[in-house]
Every structure is written in structure tokens, then in C-alpha cells.
Write an enzyme that holds these catalytic residues in place. Structure first.
Site, PDB file in Angstrom:
ATOM      1  N   GLY A   8      35.657  36.257  32.751  1.00  0.00           N
ATOM      2  CA  GLY A   8      37.154  35.788  32.412  1.00  0.00           C
ATOM      3  C   GLY A   8      37.785  36.624  31.798  1.00  0.00           C
ATOM      4  O   GLY A   8      37.624  37.865  31.531  1.00  0.00           O
ATOM      5  N   ASN A   9      38.816  36.115  30.884  1.00  0.00           N
ATOM      6  CA  ASN A   9      39.525  37.054  30.245  1.00  0.00           C
ATOM      7  C   ASN A   9      39.908  36.385  28.796  1.00  0.00           C
ATOM      8  O   ASN A   9      39.703  34.938  28.833  1.00  0.00           O
ATOM      9  CB  ASN A   9      40.670  37.723  30.763  1.00  0.00           C
ATOM     10  CG  ASN A   9      41.612  36.764  31.197  1.00  0.00           C
ATOM     11  OD1 ASN A   9      42.346  36.000  30.387  1.00  0.00           O
ATOM     12  ND2 ASN A   9      41.705  36.531  32.688  1.00  0.00           N
TER      13      ASN A   9
END
Ligand code: CTP
Length: 451
Positions: free
Chosen positions: A240-241
Site C-alpha cells: 500500500g502507500n
């Protein structure tokens, strides 16, 4: 909450001139009441006519004489005192008969601004109290209502105040957030300081011109993507980020506040949904792509602020990988599709596309310009994520908005203000396009704006 009625936003410009309006200024009782004098002065200098309602407590901070001298009109404070101006605004003929009650003032107002709005006044407005002229007038207002909170930071951040503001915002009230800085009580620092009078007036004027202008936001369909995608490695882990979705939600809230119809494609955002927006929740880049493809046709403006993964695990495990299974030394990744690039391929000439680029360090603007051209966008919002305290997962940002016709620089400020600047730029681009009927370009020319 969608059952809460939204206040009427349209207005008839005074004497056909959309740039000036009848403003009703409500002043409640805090130390920032003195700044309301400056707000009134600026409004009058800009050509508006102003009437003032003060709460009884505000008169302990600033006297009515100051407002009366500046506005050239009597100040009202109680429901029971007669209005010598009989509900008229400066420059208007005095009505022959006194109005039945002082609500004539708010009936004739084209915008009702309450600045400063104290915690007490916000609580009353949120719950429909009508125990003084200001709160009574707010309850009777059919024109846009704008409030600028000002108070001690602990009072501002108290869940009661925040809940009140959220409630008001959902009902269509425009909130001008307070600033962070030195507070009135000695040695205290935090959020709660009244926004600057220039900014308060600018927000009011934006609202007025959106309601009056034929190229305003009413009926404009805005599609916003927000948050960050997650690409599964197995049934519990993902790549993810750090995108929180704050920027996207601020864009959605601002577009809705200006009168647009807003749809948000939200990737893993755990914030309260933005007011008056339809939210479609997605997790992966593929889901985001599908949702955007479905919504794109019917949108006029696309604000692509989501951080979309460029790669995903090629073969995610259907169950949770065990650590005692064979050693996990690498994850094979495959590229995802460039959602914005693909949408741009099938855009209609009347659609307006804005991308976002988080770039690291030197050359950020050059990379941004490259993406503006490569993805054939109308504008791109570039921020330098190598700088501390802005960008991902924090409330502030500092950006440059590049477009074919210019550059808008937005100094470090709240994401709400950045959202205002982005939508100002979209407004400018839509106006320019209407003027020239030109197609989207990719070179950056002369117009430079600093916000
Ligand atoms: N974007 C997208 N689909 C992707 C990646 C990015 O739609 N798979 C969009 C983002 O939402 C953003 C814009 O493209 O509005 C620029 O994103 P960015 O990640 O900076 O661009 P990339 O083309 O992925 O370039 P980079 O090589 O710098 O990652």
C-alpha cells in the site's frame, strides 16, 4: 444523514451586478470580534453593503459605534429593539412601514457571514437554538450561511464543537476553518485563530459568484479519487502507500460546497465521508479503475488525487502465507494500468482532467510537466514529498498547479485551502476554455498566480 436539507444557494444579484451583494455580518462574543471591524471595512471597500448583528456578549469586546461608523447603518442585537433602518441596507430607500420583525435583515441578505463564530454560537446554530437575534436570524436564513470559527484550541478541538461544525457543514453551511498560531490567551499556541479578514471576504465572494455566475458549479459533475490503493500479497497482507485521502476529501468537500454534484472513488480512506458527496469504496487499483471507468462518462471534471499502485503482486495467495512455509525471498510484481492515462485517451473535449503528482526533490516541476503532457491533462498538482511536514498523511500541503496556460503556486497551507486553490484553477480553466473553445494543451505559458 442525506435527509438533512441543504440550504438554498441561488441568489439574485443586487441590481444585476454579481460582484456586489448585501452582506449580513453576525458578530459573536470572542476576542476576535475586533477583526470583524476589518472584515466589514474590506467588504464595504469592495462595494458590498453591510448590516451587522452583534450578540450581546460581543458588545463587551467591541462596541456597536465602530460597526455603525463603518457600515453607515444601525447595529441590531436584540429581537425586541426596533430597526431604525427598517430592514433596509445602506443606499436603499427607507421602507414606508417598519417590518413586522427584524428578520427583514436576513430576508434581504444575499449572504449571512458569522465571523467570529464562538463555540457557544456554533453549538446553538448546530442545534437550532434561537435565543438572540443572531441565532434567530441564522435559523431564518435562506441565503448562503458562512461561519468562521474562532476560539481557544481546546474548545475548537472538543468533540462537541467538531460535531457541531460537521453537522452545519452537512446542512450546506460554509465553514472557513480557523488558523493555527498564537492564541489570545498568553503563551498558548494552537488551532483556533480566526481566519484573516481578506480570506473570509474572498471565501464569501467565491460563494456569491458561484451562485450568480452562469459558469458556476451548479450542475457540474465532479469525480474525485481519494486515498491509496492496496494490492494483496496474500489474504491479509498488502502493498500500500501512505495516502490518507485527506486531500481528495478536501477536494470533494470544496466542490460540493461550491454547488457541484460530487462522486468520490475512495481507496481505503478511514475519514468521515465528505459532506453531500456520493462515496464509492474500492481497495485495489483494478477496482479503482473499474469504478472510474463507470463514472467517467458522466463527469465534467475529474480530480485524480488517489495514489494508485503502479505494480501489484502477480499471484496473490488466497490464504495467509505461513512463515514456516518455504522462504519468501521475493514477490513477483506486474504493472497495473495507468487509470488516468487510459481515461484521458477516451475523454470528451468538454471534460476537464486534473492529475496529482507527488515527486521527490529536485526536478519535481519538470516531472510534473512531463506527466501533464504525457497524460494529456488540463492541469497537474505537483508537490515535493522530500519536504518535511507536507503531503502524505499530514493535514498540510504545499503545491504548484501546472496547466497549459499557467502556474498557480500554493504556499504551505491546510489541505482545505489547497483544495480551494485547485478548484479556483479548475474554474479559471473552464472559463478560459469557454472563451477559446480550445482543446487541452500541454505547454506551460505565462499566467502565474501565488496563493
Ligand atoms: N495514476 C493513475 N494510475 C496509476 C498511477 C497513477 O491513474 N496506475 C494517476 C494518479 O492518480 C495521479 C497521476 O496519475 O493523478 C500521477 O501519478 P504518479 O504516480 O505521480 O504518476 P506515474 O505515471 O505513476 O509516474 P511515476 O513513474 O512517477 O510513478
Amino acid at each position: 444523514m442525506s435527509s438533512i436539507p441543504v440550504r438554498t444557494r441561488g441568489r439574485t444579484p443586487r441590481g444585476g451586478d454579481p460582484s456586489v451583494a448585501r452582506l449580513l455580518l453576525g458578530v459573536s462574543g470572542g476576542i476576535a470580534a475586533y477583526k470583524a471591524i476589518e472584515t466589514a471595512r474590506l467588504a464595504i471597500r469592495a462595494g458590498h453593503t453591510v448590516r451587522v448583528i452583534q450578540t450581546p456578549t460581543s458588545k463587551r469586546f467591541v462596541g456597536t459605534a465602530s460597526f455603525e461608523a463603518i457600515t453607515g447603518a444601525p447595529v441590531l442585537s436584540s429581537e425586541f429593539e426596533p430597526d431604525p433602518a427598517r430592514g433596509s441596507y445602506p443606499g436603499e430607500p427607507l421602507p414606508e412601514r417598519a417590518p413586522i420583525n427584524h428578520l427583514a435583515l436576513v430576508e434581504r441578505a444575499e449572504l449571512f457571514l458569522i465571523a467570529p463564530a464562538t463555540a457557544n454560537t456554533i453549538a446553538k446554530l448546530a442545534h437550532g437554538h434561537a435565543d438572540n437575534l443572531l441565532s434567530t436570524a441564522a435559523l431564518a436564513a435562506a441565503c448562503p450561511l458562512v461561519i468562521a470559527p474562532a476560539m481557544n484550541n481546546r474548545m475548537y478541538l472538543h468533540p462537541a464543537t467538531q460535531a457541531g461544525l460537521e453537522l452545519l457543514e452537512r446542512r450546506g453551511v460554509t465553514i472557513i476553518p480557523p488558523e493555527e498560531g498564537e492564541l489570545a490567551s498568553h503563551g498558548e499556541h494552537g488551532i483556533g485563530r480566526l481566519a484573516q479578514p481578506e480570506q473570509i471576504l474572498a471565501a464569501c465572494e467565491r460563494l456569491l459568484s458561484a451562485g450568480a455566475s452562469p459558469d458556476g458549479w451548479a450542475g457540474v459533475r465532479v469525480l474525485v479519487t481519494a486515498g491509496g490503493t492496496r494490492e494483496p500479497i496474500d489474504s491479509v497482507r498488502f502493498i500500500g502507500n501512505r495516502s490518507s485521502g485527506r486531500m481528495g476529501y478536501a477536494l470533494a468537500a470544496e466542490a460540493a460546497r461550491r454547488g457541484a454534484e460530487v462522486t468520490v472513488v475512495a481507496a481505503n480512506v478511514s475519514l468521515a465521508p465528505p459532506p453531500r458527496s456520493r462515496v464509492i469504496e474500492v481497495q485495489t487499483a483494478a477496482e479503482l479503475k473499474l469504478a472510474c471507468e463507470r463514472q467517467f462518462e458522466s463527469c465534467d471534471v475529474l480530480l485524480m488525487s488517489a495514489a494508485v499502485a503502479d505494480f501489484r503482486p502477480a499471484r496473490p495467495a488466497a490464504t495467509k502465507l505461513k512463515k514456516d512455509a518455504e522462504a519468501l525471498t521475493s514477490i513477483e510484481l506486474e504493472p497495473t494500468e495507468d487509470v488516468l492515462g487510459a481515461l484521458s485517451e477516451r475523454r470528451r473535449p468538454d471534460q476537464l482532467l486534473v492529475g496529482f503528482a507527488a515527486e521527490h526533490g529536485d526536478g519535481a516541476l519538470e516531472y510534473g510537466r512531463g506527466k501533464l503532457a504525457r497524460k494529456r491533462l488540463d492541469a497537474i498538482v505537483v508537490n515535493d514529498i522530500s519536504r518535511a511536514g507536507i503531503g502524505f498523511d499530514v493535514p498540510e500541503n504545499e503545491v504548484v498547479i501546472l496547466s497549459a496556460s499557467g502556474e498557480r503556486q500554493v504556499g504551505k497551507t491546510s489541505k482545505e485551502r489547497v483544495a480551494q486553490a485547485v478548484l479556483d484553477e479548475v474554474e479559471t480553466l473552464r472559463r478560459e476554455r469557454k472563451g477559446s473553445n480550445g482543446a487541452a494543451g500541454a505547454t506551460t505559458a505565462g499566467r502565474i498566480t501565488r496563493v
